[in-house]
Design an enzyme around this catalytic site. Structure first.
Site, PDB file in Angstrom:
ATOM      1  CE1 TYR A 157      -3.526   2.749   1.009  1.00 23.31           C
ATOM      2  CE2 TYR A 157      -1.850   3.416   2.602  1.00 23.31           C
ATOM      3  CZ  TYR A 157      -3.027   3.675   1.911  1.00 23.31           C
ATOM      4  OH  TYR A 157      -3.695   4.855   2.121  1.00 23.31           O
ATOM      5  CE  LYS A 161      -1.640   7.383  -0.036  1.00 17.14           C
ATOM      6  NZ  LYS A 161      -2.901   8.008  -0.522  1.00 17.14           N
TER       7      LYS A 161
END
Length: 358
Positions: A157, A161
């Site tokens: 994740y 980002k």
């Protein structure tokens, strides 16, 4: 990621005609936790607000909703046409294990947001990033924005980002009147939070909140959702061709780092659950988690497991990681609107339905 409703088709009449373009905005991901709070504060400050999302999470006659796929310019364009500012806070839950979805939404979807903003004549794009883009599982104390991106991000994740933030900041182009900035909150919490508090209480119910990893003194930033929104709006209002905000990232926190286990304990005891009281040495917890991860890897050809006890989660719970807001204070006048004490009280009261009956 499609909705049954015709993609890109609004569910309300057009943005209020008498509001100047400078105060017209779109919140991408406006049906989510942060997004809903963003919409409420923008409306309170006199903005006309569109929401673009995969679903309509609430009803408000003052908001125009557009439903569709973030990766489709055809879906997205109608939501961005005629607005000055776009707040992009759409993201899958970080605790998911769907790597394909992370990459599609956080990176591919964001590249589409950038291109569609340009096509639609949007002037400002404010991204919700994450302070974790510079965290590698070792102590960060009062970390500043000039620290390098993590070479070994804590999870996939966060890896996406980093890709997302690079794309948005790299798209800053004052010559073409397209201005971008990224807000890096850390540990967002508050009323209607679908993750931190519910997950914490669920773990407590299962007897999994008995142990403190380390000595319990490691300071961490948790940030009240209203303060995160305030940082985004300040960034939008201060972002112009002649300011130093363009193409830069800014940490936004409560500016009150708190011991990780003290924060969790305040939420737990506020909802009538016992605070963790037994200590496990950090090194022991880390190597146990490492052993579990190795075992999972060995048996993965036969059995697929998703362990919750991972080295990186141990690092999140047992290290210092808090960040300086000095840059945001200096360049956009940021100050937290809500103190940590008031934020915890408001949050605990809002989750009275999860309170343990004594």
């Amino acid at each position: 990621m499609k909705m049954e409703q015709t993609a890109g088709e609004p569910t309300r009449t057009c943005l209020t005609e008498d509001i100047p373009k400078a105060k017209r905005c779109t919140v991408i991901g406006g049906s989510g936790f942060l997004g809903q709070h963003m919409v409420e504060q923008l409306l309170a400050r006199g903005y006309a607000v569109n929401v673009f999302d995969i679903r309509q999470g609430f009803d408000n006659p003052r908001v125009q909703f557009f439903l569709g796929d973030l990766c489709s310019q055809q879906d997205l364009y109608p939501a961005l046409k005629g607005v000055s500012t776009v707040f992009h806070c759409a993201s899958p839950p970080p605790f998911s294990n769907n790597k394909e979805l992370f990459y599609k939404v956080n990176y591919i979807g964001t590249k589409n947001v950038i291109e569609t903003c340009k096509e639609a004549g949007v002037q400002k794009l404010i991204l919700t990033s994450s302070a974790s883009v510079i965290f590698e599982g070792v102590d960060i104390k009062n970390g500043t924005e000039d620290l390098p991106y993590a070479m070994k991000p804590i999870d996939y994740y966060t890896e996406t980002k980093i890709l997302q933030e690079r794309a948005v900041l790299g798209a800053h182009d004052p010559e073409k009147n397209f201005l971008t900035t990224a807000i890096r909150p850390h540990g967002i919490f508050g009323p209607r939070d679908p993750q931190l508090v519910p997950i914490l209480i669920e773990a407590a119910k299962k007897g999994k909140m008995k142990f403190v990893i380390g000595n319990g003194k490691n300071l961490v930033d948790f940030t009240f959702v209203e303060n995160v929104v305030h940082g985004h709006i300040l960034a939008a209002e201060h972002l112009s061709r002649d300011t130093a905000l363009g193409g830069k990232a800014f940490h936004i926190t409560n500016d009150e780092p708190i011991p990780f286990w003290t924060f969790l304990s305040r939420i737990l005891t506020g909802l009538n659950y016992e605070a963790p009281k037994y200590h496990i040495p950090y090194w022991l917890a880390y190597y146990l988690a490492l052993l579990v991860s190795l075992l999972v890897m060995v048996i993965s050809p036969v059995i697929q497991l998703q362990p919750t006890f991972t080295p990186m989660r141990v690092a999140l719970a047992g290290t210092f990681h808090y960040y300086s807001c000095e840059k945001a204070k200096k360049l956009m006048g940021y100050r937290p609107l809500v103190t940590m004490d008031d934020a915890v009280d408001k949050t605990v009261r809002s989750f009275h339905h999860l309170r343990k009956v004594m």
